[in-house]
Design a protein around this motif. Sequence first.
Motif, PDB file in Angstrom:
ATOM      1  N   PHE A 875       0.858  -1.184   0.000  1.00  0.00           N
ATOM      2  CA  PHE A 875       0.000   0.000   0.000  1.00  0.00           C
ATOM      3  C   PHE A 875       0.893   1.232   0.000  1.00  0.00           C
ATOM      4  CE2 PHE A 875      -2.004  -3.391   2.403  1.00  0.00           C
ATOM      5  CZ  PHE A 875      -3.246  -3.503   1.812  1.00  0.00           C
ATOM      6  N   VAL A 876       0.567   2.204  -0.835  1.00  0.00           N
ATOM      7  CA  VAL A 876       1.325   3.457  -0.848  1.00  0.00           C
ATOM      8  C   VAL A 876       0.325   4.612  -0.756  1.00  0.00           C
ATOM      9  CG1 VAL A 876       3.316   2.569  -2.112  1.00  0.00           C
ATOM     10  CG2 VAL A 876       1.370   3.489  -3.371  1.00  0.00           C
ATOM     11  N   GLY A 877       0.774   5.692  -0.140  1.00  0.00           N
ATOM     12  CA  GLY A 877      -0.073   6.858   0.025  1.00  0.00           C
ATOM     13  C   GLY A 877       0.746   8.128  -0.041  1.00  0.00           C
ATOM     14  N   ALA A 878       0.081   9.247  -0.221  1.00  0.00           N
ATOM     15  CA  ALA A 878       0.754  10.540  -0.297  1.00  0.00           C
ATOM     16  C   ALA A 878      -0.154  11.602   0.295  1.00  0.00           C
ATOM     17  CB  ALA A 878       1.107  10.881  -1.745  1.00  0.00           C
ATOM     18  N   GLY A 879       0.464  12.597   0.902  1.00  0.00           N
ATOM     19  CA  GLY A 879      -0.290  13.696   1.474  1.00  0.00           C
ATOM     20  C   GLY A 879       0.624  14.804   1.943  1.00  0.00           C
ATOM     21  N   ILE A 880       0.013  15.858   2.455  1.00  0.00           N
ATOM     22  CA  ILE A 880       0.752  17.025   2.934  1.00  0.00           C
ATOM     23  C   ILE A 880       0.295  17.334   4.347  1.00  0.00           C
ATOM     24  CG2 ILE A 880       1.223  19.482   2.588  1.00  0.00           C
ATOM     25  CD1 ILE A 880       0.677  19.078  -0.374  1.00  0.00           C
ATOM     26  N   ILE A 881       1.253  17.468   5.260  1.00  0.00           N
ATOM     27  CA  ILE A 881       0.969  17.875   6.624  1.00  0.00           C
ATOM     28  C   ILE A 881       0.982  19.396   6.656  1.00  0.00           C
ATOM     29  CG2 ILE A 881       1.701  17.726   9.020  1.00  0.00           C
ATOM     30  CD1 ILE A 881       3.173  15.142   8.258  1.00  0.00           C
ATOM     31  N   HIS A 882      -0.163  19.986   7.004  1.00  0.00           N
ATOM     32  CA  HIS A 882      -0.301  21.442   6.994  1.00  0.00           C
ATOM     33  C   HIS A 882      -0.141  21.986   8.411  1.00  0.00           C
ATOM     34  CE1 HIS A 882      -1.787  22.090   2.831  1.00  0.00           C
ATOM     35  NE2 HIS A 882      -2.195  20.839   2.957  1.00  0.00           N
ATOM     36  N   THR A 883       0.775  22.884   8.602  1.00  0.00           N
ATOM     37  CA  THR A 883       0.848  23.680   9.822  1.00  0.00           C
ATOM     38  C   THR A 883       0.914  25.143   9.406  1.00  0.00           C
ATOM     39  OG1 THR A 883       3.265  23.772  10.001  1.00  0.00           O
ATOM     40  CG2 THR A 883       2.171  21.817  10.897  1.00  0.00           C
ATOM     41  N   LYS A 884       0.797  26.027  10.358  1.00  0.00           N
ATOM     42  CA  LYS A 884       0.855  27.446  10.032  1.00  0.00           C
ATOM     43  C   LYS A 884       2.240  27.852   9.548  1.00  0.00           C
ATOM     44  CE  LYS A 884       0.629  31.997  12.087  1.00  0.00           C
ATOM     45  NZ  LYS A 884       0.637  32.751  13.343  1.00  0.00           N
ATOM     46  N   THR A 885       3.277  27.213  10.097  1.00  0.00           N
ATOM     47  CA  THR A 885       4.650  27.616   9.798  1.00  0.00           C
ATOM     48  C   THR A 885       5.217  26.921   8.565  1.00  0.00           C
ATOM     49  OG1 THR A 885       5.440  25.914  11.324  1.00  0.00           O
ATOM     50  CG2 THR A 885       5.105  28.126  12.205  1.00  0.00           C
ATOM     51  N   THR A 886       4.705  25.739   8.230  1.00  0.00           N
ATOM     52  CA  THR A 886       5.295  25.012   7.106  1.00  0.00           C
ATOM     53  C   THR A 886       4.315  23.990   6.580  1.00  0.00           C
ATOM     54  OG1 THR A 886       7.212  23.718   6.392  1.00  0.00           O
ATOM     55  CG2 THR A 886       6.323  23.223   8.556  1.00  0.00           C
ATOM     56  N   GLN A 887       4.620  23.478   5.404  1.00  0.00           N
ATOM     57  CA  GLN A 887       3.885  22.365   4.825  1.00  0.00           C
ATOM     58  C   GLN A 887       4.883  21.267   4.488  1.00  0.00           C
ATOM     59  OE1 GLN A 887       1.456  23.506   1.526  1.00  0.00           O
ATOM     60  NE2 GLN A 887       0.314  25.051   2.672  1.00  0.00           N
ATOM     61  N   ILE A 888       4.606  20.071   4.951  1.00  0.00           N
ATOM     62  CA  ILE A 888       5.542  18.962   4.786  1.00  0.00           C
ATOM     63  C   ILE A 888       4.878  17.893   3.933  1.00  0.00           C
ATOM     64  CG2 ILE A 888       6.942  17.219   5.950  1.00  0.00           C
ATOM     65  CD1 ILE A 888       6.861  18.980   8.439  1.00  0.00           C
ATOM     66  N   GLY A 889       5.433  17.650   2.742  1.00  0.00           N
ATOM     67  CA  GLY A 889       4.957  16.545   1.932  1.00  0.00           C
ATOM     68  C   GLY A 889       5.378  15.219   2.542  1.00  0.00           C
ATOM     69  N   CYS A 890       4.512  14.247   2.458  1.00  0.00           N
ATOM     70  CA  CYS A 890       4.784  12.969   3.116  1.00  0.00           C
ATOM     71  C   CYS A 890       4.371  11.832   2.197  1.00  0.00           C
ATOM     72  CB  CYS A 890       4.031  12.896   4.446  1.00  0.00           C
ATOM     73  SG  CYS A 890       4.415  11.431   5.409  1.00  0.00           S
ATOM     74  N   LEU A 891       5.274  10.876   1.999  1.00  0.00           N
ATOM     75  CA  LEU A 891       4.989   9.661   1.236  1.00  0.00           C
ATOM     76  C   LEU A 891       4.984   8.485   2.195  1.00  0.00           C
ATOM     77  CD1 LEU A 891       7.222  10.223  -1.920  1.00  0.00           C
ATOM     78  CD2 LEU A 891       4.863  10.898  -1.555  1.00  0.00           C
ATOM     79  N   LEU A 892       4.048   7.583   1.987  1.00  0.00           N
ATOM     80  CA  LEU A 892       3.861   6.453   2.899  1.00  0.00           C
ATOM     81  C   LEU A 892       3.912   5.164   2.093  1.00  0.00           C
ATOM     82  CD1 LEU A 892       1.122   6.155   5.603  1.00  0.00           C
ATOM     83  CD2 LEU A 892       1.168   4.473   3.779  1.00  0.00           C
ATOM     84  N   ARG A 893       4.580   4.169   2.661  1.00  0.00           N
ATOM     85  CA  ARG A 893       4.620   2.852   2.023  1.00  0.00           C
ATOM     86  C   ARG A 893       4.446   1.790   3.100  1.00  0.00           C
ATOM     87  NH1 ARG A 893       9.590   0.226  -1.531  1.00  0.00           N
ATOM     88  NH2 ARG A 893       8.338  -1.220  -2.776  1.00  0.00           N
ATOM     89  N   LEU A 894       3.427   0.961   2.955  1.00  0.00           N
ATOM     90  CA  LEU A 894       3.134  -0.090   3.934  1.00  0.00           C
ATOM     91  C   LEU A 894       3.257  -1.433   3.230  1.00  0.00           C
ATOM     92  CD1 LEU A 894       2.074  -0.711   6.840  1.00  0.00           C
ATOM     93  CD2 LEU A 894      -0.204  -0.817   5.823  1.00  0.00           C
ATOM     94  N   GLU A 895       4.151  -2.282   3.757  1.00  0.00           N
ATOM     95  CA  GLU A 895       4.429  -3.574   3.137  1.00  0.00           C
ATOM     96  C   GLU A 895       4.010  -4.690   4.089  1.00  0.00           C
ATOM     97  OE1 GLU A 895       8.543  -3.087   0.995  1.00  0.00           O
ATOM     98  OE2 GLU A 895       8.472  -1.780   2.753  1.00  0.00           O
TER      99      GLU A 895
END
Length: 1046
Positions: A875-895
């Motif tokens: 399983f793979v996923g993608a998203g963005i963690i939103h905070t007021k100070t920054t935005q962090i792109g995040c990739l996820l892989r579950l095996e």
Amino acid sequence: MRGLAVFISDIRNCKSKEAEIKRINKELANIRSKFKGDKALDGYSKKKYVCKLLFIFLLGHDIDFGHMEAVNLLSSNRYTEKQIGYLFISVLVNSNSELIRLINNAIKNDLASRNPTFMGLALHCIASVGSREMAEAFAGEIPKVLVAGDTMDSVKQSAALCLLRLYRTSPDLVPMGDWTSRVVHLLNDQHLGVVTAATSLITTLAQKNPEEFKTSVSLAVSRLSRIVTSASTDLQDYTYYFVPAPWLSVKLLRLLQCYPPPDPAVRGRLTECLETILNKAQEPPKSKKVQHSNAKNAVLFEAISLIIHHDSEPNLLVRACNQLGQFLQHRETNLRYLALESMCTLASSEFSHEAVKTHIETVINALKTERDVSVRQRAVDLLYAMCDRSNAPQIVAEMLSYLETADYSIREEIVLKVAILAEKYAVDYTWYVDTILNLIRIAGDYVSEEVWYRVIQIVINRDDVQGYAAKTVFEALQAPACHENLVKVGGYILGEFGNLIAGDPRSSPLIQFNLLHSKFHLCSVPTRALLLSTYIKFVNLFPEVKPTIQDVLRSDSQLRNADVELQQRAVEYLRLSTVASTDILATVLEEMPPFPERESSILAKLKKKKGPSTVTDLEDTKRERSVDVNGGPEPAPASTSAMSTPSPSADLLGLGRPTARPHPPPGGGLLVDVFSDSASVVAPLAPGSEDNFARFVCKNNGVLFENQLLQIGLKSEFRQNLGRMFIFYGNKTSTQFLNFTPTLICSDDLQPNLNLQTKPVDPTVEGGAQVQQVVNIECVSDFTEAPVLNIQFRYGGTFQNVSVQLPITLNKFFQPTEMASQDFFQRWKQLSNPQQEVQNIFKAKHPMDTEVTKAKIIGFGSALLEEVDPNPANFVGAGIIHTKTTQIGCLLRLEPNLQAQMYRLTLRTSVSRRLPSQEAEALGLLGLVFTEVLGWTCWWPPTPRPAPSPPLPCWALWSGVTSPGGEQVGLHPQRLGSWSPSDQSTESCGFGECSGKISSPGVGTRPGSDPCHIPSEARAQCWLAELSMASQCPGACPRGRATASC
């Protein structure tokens, strides 16, 4: 009693009311003379005359004598005389009567006689009168009778029900003692009548004292198992139309709803019972009589209520939903009603929501064809509960269609629900505008001010829909007959945004004005006042129509209007348009600023209409029960000071108001109290609350905490770095909660990273009522802790203090992002810095079901990317963690590894610099929160251990050898293949791929992410080896990869 029979016959033969009264008065005079004159009246005569008085009372006539004679009958040794005496007292004696003491003495004598017949009569009398004086006199005696070893079964039944009656009328007078543990064992009694009575008593007692009776769960499951697995012939005396002991089964199922799901051993047996009940519901009926189906369905619906209450078995929830779906088309109206009502509850469960949605066509058909209005109302409730983004247009359209013919009593509620759904699930706000205008057209009389106010707020706050809204209302106003609410909306929107459509000759300024003014004389005074405000707005927007508007304002019908409000507006607006310069006019009449975001007033109105004890979208939520309320002395308040001003971006959710923050109490960390001006000693987390907290990682709605007094429900929504949480506090008792104070507490580390703002609630919560609180949330920066919600109140003079963790976790600000396969792996390879990756290997807690895993990944916040990973099991996923100070792109892989029942989770982020320690910790926690969802819990960062022995290569971990320091590190007792210690120098382990050379014959490597040729058992052990090796040397293997070099 021949005299009684003759008297009753005379009464029946009376031809008129006057004749009856004359005969009764004659008999009363005779009885009075007998009681006064004959001092040696025998027991039979007393019994006869008391019976006549009782009959006269039942005919509706007042009886003011004979009570003492009835009390004298209690001392008789004859059953019939004593029975009539107790019957007269139970019916005619008031609880405040002066004879209560004499009656109590007679009852005590009968209870002490050990005569089961007399004891039964005495217990029945106590239960019938049920006064506080009787509770004081016998609350301590009846439990002794109940648990005594020599008490007969019939007396035990009466004692249990009598004690239940006293507890309901005077709960403070029934003492809890040693008898409570003994009464639980009555569930194992051989006499099912005793078990039935004891179950009713224990259920009521457990609702207020769950700890005292928690041992009843296993006994109740055991008894239920024996009932549902027995044939009807095994319980002949308690079989009702081929259904074994239906009343006892229902009572046992209700008792189990007082507690959370039991331990695994007991839970397995309970699951079997529930499956058996569901299976029996599918069997053909053994009788065509309605009593058989009623008894069978009573057990079934109570079992479904228990399944919904536990909300922990997806298979049972889906089966329950399918069973209820069959009842939706049943010919019996009551069954259809109950099925719709239960499915409303199931619709809020994460496991059964999709199953409920499969019945949408059946529910819509019921809405159209059902004759009973109450069933149609339940169908509306179910459509509202099952609505989500995928089916919102269909459900809203069907509700609007039904609204034209709906019963008048439910039209307003349907209007509110349509307005809420249209706003909540509006992806395209043009659809929202169309829906609300259509709603006003169909049921304008039932559209409250809150609905059209909300339309105005949304249109003003969204620039992208303003032009469309102006065009749409302009076209709608051209209809010959418009509802007044449509005129209000049209006047407001055209006054603000009419300039956006003025370029079209068909909607020129003059045409807009004439269209609105043509409705003016048909409207009420408040609407006319609004239109006058629209006209002065037109003076600013369209100078060319200024003379026309001034003529209207100057007319006698305005300047000399009988209504002072209209007259004042006309005079002031005329003067303003005459003397003010263009600049002043533009300043005074500028566009309305955006409205601050707050709770929808429509939702608040719906809650008020549905009643104080109803939680919209939450009442049907699962009820995971906790078992204790912390009672204790009330702490002294601490002083508070200092103010904090949230950032401007927080004002979008109303976060701009100042928040009081208390000084840290002695010996404690900094506590943030945003509810009140004082801080109090905070109770430890309530038992079971941590389990409920974990359930909210992948969902936003549900019951966070519940015990015998209080229920806390949540409904939350998050967008980017902002969120709003609705907290519902329900008083489950019939007694007021006083000084009710919920306090939100943040630790010193959490305070600068999370902005929380709310208002205090009403300090008094009525019995059976519910209050709501809205918490506005802003994620300033990443965080690793959760705030604590502390609730303090007084119940029955006792101070209660409850603390639970509020489920605000970093993944709530995780917004999904869709990516193609090529983009994903290209980005994955770019994020190769060790500081950009967190990895965890863990054992699966639950069966590794693909669909459940997908649902949890989506609930976690990530977008689930299908057909991206070359290995279809991953399983793979993608998203963005939103905070007021920054935005962090995040990739996820579950095996997943099905053979070993384990997972490997890898998270990579877009942070290009070296992560600060706090940010790295937050990223690690994000991975481990997801680990908790699927498997067992680890903590981040790893706890440092003493210096380990020199690490061994993978062959040693496979072989189960002992390290040089004497530490047993092997995970498998046997060596695999033909490996030997001579291979030490070349081996290393990977997961799902061969990351090093293996010198064993027949084993090779394969590039990429394909599984290598290692046998499945060996791969599983290698996987375990990685986890074990990583734990031996924390920090040395940044990706959790154990190799020989580690």
